[in-house]
Design a protein around this motif. Structure first.
Motif, PDB file in Angstrom:
ATOM      1  N   GLU A  28      60.378  37.007  19.153  1.00  0.00           N
ATOM      2  CA  GLU A  28      59.331  37.216  20.167  1.00  0.00           C
ATOM      3  C   GLU A  28      59.561  38.500  20.962  1.00  0.00           C
ATOM      4  O   GLU A  28      58.615  39.192  21.324  1.00  0.00           O
ATOM      5  CB  GLU A  28      59.271  36.019  21.134  1.00  0.00           C
ATOM      6  N   ASP A  29      60.830  38.812  21.252  1.00  0.00           N
ATOM      7  CA  ASP A  29      61.170  39.970  22.073  1.00  0.00           C
ATOM      8  C   ASP A  29      61.686  41.149  21.233  1.00  0.00           C
ATOM      9  O   ASP A  29      62.494  41.949  21.694  1.00  0.00           O
ATOM     10  CB  ASP A  29      62.189  39.593  23.138  1.00  0.00           C
ATOM     11  N   LEU A  30      61.179  41.266  20.012  1.00  0.00           N
ATOM     12  CA  LEU A  30      61.625  42.320  19.110  1.00  0.00           C
ATOM     13  C   LEU A  30      61.462  43.699  19.728  1.00  0.00           C
ATOM     14  O   LEU A  30      60.628  43.908  20.607  1.00  0.00           O
ATOM     15  CB  LEU A  30      60.823  42.275  17.808  1.00  0.00           C
ATOM     16  N   VAL A  31      62.269  44.612  19.229  1.00  0.00           N
ATOM     17  CA  VAL A  31      62.123  46.031  19.539  1.00  0.00           C
ATOM     18  C   VAL A  31      62.079  46.747  18.197  1.00  0.00           C
ATOM     19  O   VAL A  31      62.899  46.474  17.315  1.00  0.00           O
ATOM     20  CB  VAL A  31      63.292  46.557  20.401  1.00  0.00           C
ATOM     21  N   MET A  32      61.093  47.632  18.046  1.00  0.00           N
ATOM     22  CA  MET A  32      60.942  48.374  16.797  1.00  0.00           C
ATOM     23  C   MET A  32      60.718  49.842  17.123  1.00  0.00           C
ATOM     24  O   MET A  32      59.930  50.169  18.011  1.00  0.00           O
ATOM     25  CB  MET A  32      59.743  47.830  16.011  1.00  0.00           C
TER      26      MET A  32
END
Length: 126
Positions: A28-32
């Motif tokens: 949910e709190d991904l960083v890309m």
């Protein structure tokens, strides 16, 4: 899911064009850090970005060539072969870096030559 299973599923779903299930692989709190789309944080913005993907590409394939897994990290060298709806072809080598925790991708970055993607970066009619 084991890290190798997540990585394999990432490419399987991308190549099937199943972008909803593909997004489900991410936390949910991904960083890309995506070379063309820029910095993305959170599953909502990622899902919104991927909604437009089928409008951009008529054909899209991202085939892994070499996979390295170390702990919670993975690096994948792959080849993208794609075609836009206007018929422009795209062929590019890519390196994706993943951090996977609790069966979800928490961080991902990709690195590639951006020149082959010029047909999708130029405004219509340019």
């Amino acid at each position: 899911m084991h890290i190798k299973e997540v990585v394999d599923r990432y490419y399987e779903l991308a190549n099937a064009g199943d972008w909803d299930a593909w997004c489900d692989l991410f936390a949910e709190d991904l960083v890309m850090d995506e070379q063309l789309a820029g910095h993305v944080e959170g599953i909502g913005p990622l899902r919104e970005m991927m909604r437009g993907f089928p409008e951009t590409f008529a054909v899209f394939a991202n085939k892994p060539v070499h996979v390295v897994i170390d702990g919670v990290q993975a690096a994948v060298i792959s080849t993208i072969t794609a075609r836009t709806h206007s018929g422009a072809g795209i062929e590019a080598g890519v390196c994706n870096y993943f951090r996977i925790e609790d069966g979800r991708i928490t961080y991902m970055a990709n690195f590639h030559d951006s020149v082959p993607f010029a047909p999708i970066q130029q405004p219509q009619g340019a």
